[in-house]
Motif scaffolding. Structure first.
Motif, PDB file in Angstrom:
ATOM      1  N   SER A   1      -3.617  -7.657  -8.963  1.00 62.32           N
ATOM      2  CA  SER A   1      -4.417  -7.702  -7.778  1.00 62.32           C
ATOM      3  C   SER A   1      -3.656  -7.266  -6.203  1.00 62.32           C
ATOM      4  O   SER A   1      -2.284  -7.604  -6.190  1.00 62.32           O
ATOM      5  CB  SER A   1      -4.990  -8.808  -7.416  1.00 62.32           C
ATOM      6  N   SER A   2      -4.241  -6.656  -5.402  1.00 66.85           N
ATOM      7  CA  SER A   2      -3.652  -6.310  -4.064  1.00 66.85           C
ATOM      8  C   SER A   2      -4.262  -7.560  -2.963  1.00 66.85           C
ATOM      9  O   SER A   2      -3.981  -7.369  -1.759  1.00 66.85           O
ATOM     10  CB  SER A   2      -3.853  -5.201  -3.526  1.00 66.85           C
TER      11      SER A   2
ATOM     12  N   ILE B   1      -8.050  -3.334  -6.803  1.00 67.90           N
ATOM     13  CA  ILE B   1      -7.327  -2.611  -5.496  1.00 67.90           C
ATOM     14  C   ILE B   1      -8.135  -2.116  -4.684  1.00 67.90           C
ATOM     15  O   ILE B   1      -9.424  -2.156  -4.599  1.00 67.90           O
ATOM     16  CB  ILE B   1      -6.294  -1.953  -6.171  1.00 67.90           C
ATOM     17  N   GLY B   2      -7.949  -0.950  -4.052  1.00 68.26           N
ATOM     18  CA  GLY B   2      -8.898  -0.074  -2.981  1.00 68.26           C
ATOM     19  C   GLY B   2      -9.717   0.713  -4.099  1.00 68.26           C
ATOM     20  O   GLY B   2      -9.088   1.105  -5.392  1.00 68.26           O
TER      21      GLY B   2
ATOM     22  N   ALA C   1     -14.183  -0.189   0.367  1.00 66.36           N
ATOM     23  CA  ALA C   1     -14.235  -1.197  -0.412  1.00 66.36           C
ATOM     24  C   ALA C   1     -12.795  -1.513  -1.180  1.00 66.36           C
ATOM     25  O   ALA C   1     -12.208  -0.487  -1.378  1.00 66.36           O
ATOM     26  CB  ALA C   1     -15.473  -0.670  -1.539  1.00 66.36           C
ATOM     27  N   ASN C   2     -12.696  -2.838  -1.484  1.00 65.81           N
ATOM     28  CA  ASN C   2     -11.850  -2.946  -2.640  1.00 65.81           C
ATOM     29  C   ASN C   2     -12.804  -3.414  -3.932  1.00 65.81           C
ATOM     30  O   ASN C   2     -13.811  -3.989  -3.492  1.00 65.81           O
ATOM     31  CB  ASN C   2     -10.789  -3.872  -2.122  1.00 65.81           C
ATOM     32  N   GLY C   3     -12.195  -3.056  -5.091  1.00 65.89           N
ATOM     33  CA  GLY C   3     -12.899  -3.652  -6.172  1.00 65.89           C
ATOM     34  C   GLY C   3     -12.292  -3.848  -7.215  1.00 65.89           C
ATOM     35  O   GLY C   3     -10.802  -3.916  -7.206  1.00 65.89           O
ATOM     36  N   VAL C   4     -12.885  -3.990  -8.324  1.00 69.56           N
ATOM     37  CA  VAL C   4     -12.291  -4.435  -9.662  1.00 69.56           C
ATOM     38  C   VAL C   4     -12.803  -3.717 -10.809  1.00 69.56           C
ATOM     39  O   VAL C   4     -13.862  -3.438 -10.995  1.00 69.56           O
ATOM     40  CB  VAL C   4     -12.464  -6.113  -9.879  1.00 69.56           C
TER      41      VAL C   4
ATOM     42  N   GLY D   1       0.678  -7.411  -5.759  1.00 71.32           N
ATOM     43  CA  GLY D   1       1.535  -6.532  -4.973  1.00 71.32           C
ATOM     44  C   GLY D   1       0.332  -5.661  -4.156  1.00 71.32           C
ATOM     45  O   GLY D   1      -0.688  -5.837  -4.225  1.00 71.32           O
ATOM     46  N   SER D   2       1.133  -4.669  -3.265  1.00 73.94           N
ATOM     47  CA  SER D   2       0.173  -4.042  -2.347  1.00 73.94           C
ATOM     48  C   SER D   2      -0.656  -2.979  -3.522  1.00 73.94           C
ATOM     49  O   SER D   2      -0.345  -2.818  -4.599  1.00 73.94           O
ATOM     50  CB  SER D   2       1.139  -3.145  -1.563  1.00 73.94           C
ATOM     51  N   THR D   3      -1.552  -2.324  -2.842  1.00 77.41           N
ATOM     52  CA  THR D   3      -2.432  -1.439  -3.548  1.00 77.41           C
ATOM     53  C   THR D   3      -1.503  -0.397  -4.516  1.00 77.41           C
ATOM     54  O   THR D   3      -1.631   0.006  -5.585  1.00 77.41           O
ATOM     55  CB  THR D   3      -3.427  -0.951  -2.735  1.00 77.41           C
ATOM     56  N   GLU D   4      -0.522   0.043  -3.473  1.00 78.90           N
ATOM     57  CA  GLU D   4       0.302   1.131  -4.062  1.00 78.90           C
ATOM     58  C   GLU D   4       0.995   0.583  -5.349  1.00 78.90           C
ATOM     59  O   GLU D   4       1.186   1.379  -6.333  1.00 78.90           O
ATOM     60  CB  GLU D   4       1.140   1.687  -3.047  1.00 78.90           C
TER      61      GLU D   4
END
Length: 360
Positions: free
Chosen positions: A67-68, A119-120, A279-282, A94-97
């Motif tokens: 997860s970010s 993440i994003g 959005a961020n999603g899963v 961590g970050s999305t990247e």
């Protein structure tokens, strides 16, 4: 060492070979033993779905979540889930990247540690294209805002970053606020407007909603007639609105003016339509070792229970049943496909029209 069928037959083992081949044909024609078949597809939406999912998830007993989400927000999110279901959640944050990079690297190495990925939306869409996610179904899909779930259903939006307009309340009266985007072309706003330097996704969404040619011309006219003070960083711009150096900004993450207003700063916000959100999603990994626990966690993140926690943490929820800090504001989500395929185009356009305007 393998022995060819022809050699087996030439050695007098024809009957044995025939029996072996017949067995293999039967085995692969009628399927593997029952234990190799999934007890319930992750896309199942029939009778008793939630009860079946819960039983299967508890049997797995654990899941790994990449997860970010901000580190401070991880525990408030997962602890209620663990307490409610007795399922452990291993977290790598961590970050999305970094989450994207790690997930891709592990998939390339055929190492399947991750079960659920948060993440994003553009990065989730990239994982879809790499066939790293799998289609899912949640009972909460029906309660989400429009476009929160893509047609392939391999991920779902959980929380939103929404851009609103913010202004200094000492310098601008509420009754004088613009009611539509074209109102910003009024000469009264000359020298009073600011915008962030790297907001090309928002720019693209506004332009496309207006109609590409018309939208680009709107921003050209706005820059030419009234000017836009371009600033690096939303926090910097938010502080400049509070200080009165930039009386109004065309786009600001909603949580910033809301938090500053709650602390007594002379700032408030409003929202013109379309109100743009990202959005961020899963999603659930295609080779998840604990797919049912992961899907139950997806259900949880989309539920009013977890969505309220997200609201309390300062996020905008994707579930319409949760009380949003933005009220009943209609939000138009940025298409993650646009971000993946056309970001360079819109970055160049934004730079040429707004950041470093080219005279026509």
């Amino acid at each position: 060492m393998s022995i060819s069928l022809s050699r087996l037959m030439s050695c007098g083992f024809a009957r044995f070979a025939f029996s072996l081949v017949a067995y293999l044909i039967l085995l692969f024609s009628f399927g593997a033993p029952a234990r190799a078949q999934a007890p319930m597809p992750l896309t199942y939406d029939g009778a008793g779905r939630d009860q079946k999912l819960l039983a299967l998830a508890k049997k797995e007993g654990t899941l790994t979540w990449y997860s970010s989400v901000a580190e401070k927000d991880v525990a408030p999110l997962i602890e209620p889930f663990k307490k409610k279901y007795g399922i452990q959640v291993k977290v790598w944050r961590g970050s999305t990247e970094k989450v994207l990079t790690r997930t891709l690297a592990e998939a390339s190495a055929k190492r399947y540690d991750v079960d659920a990925i948060h993440i994003g939306a553009p990065e989730l869409e990239a994982l879809h294209r790499e066939q790293i996610l799998q289609p899912i179904y949640s009972s909460y899909f029906k309660d989400l805002i429009p476009d929160a779930v893509p047609q392939h259903r391999e991920w779902a939006s959980t929380m939103l970053s929404v851009w609103v307009q913010a202004y200094n309340t000492n310098l601008i009266k509420k009754e004088d606020l613009p009611r539509k985007w074209e109102d910003f072309l009024n000469p009264r706003w000359k020298g009073q407007l600011g915008i962030e330097a790297k907001i090309q996704e928002w720019y693209a969404a506004i332009v496309l909603d207006m109609g590409e040619q018309k939208g680009i011309q709107f921003f050209r006219d706005l820059v030419a007639k009234n000017g836009l003070s371009v600033r690096n960083g939303h926090s910097v711009l938010n502080n400049m609105v509070i200080a009165g150096e930039v009386p109004m900004t065309l786009a600001m993450y909603s949580y910033m003016p809301i938090a500053a207003k709650n602390q007594g700063a002379p700032i408030d916000w409003f929202a013109l339509e379309p109100t743009i959100g990202r959005a961020n999603g899963v999603g659930v990994a295609r080779h998840a070792a604990h797919p049912y626990a992961a899907l139950l966690f997806v259900d949880y993140l989309l539920s009013p229970e977890a969505q309220k926690i997200l609201v309390d943490l300062g996020y905008v929820p994707s579930n319409t049943k949760a009380k949003s800090p933005l009220g009943d504001l209609r939000i138009k989500l940025i298409d993650p496909v646009l971000t993946l395929d056309e970001l360079d185009k819109w970055t160049k356009s934004y730079d040429a029209v707004v950041v470093h305007p080219v005279k026509q």
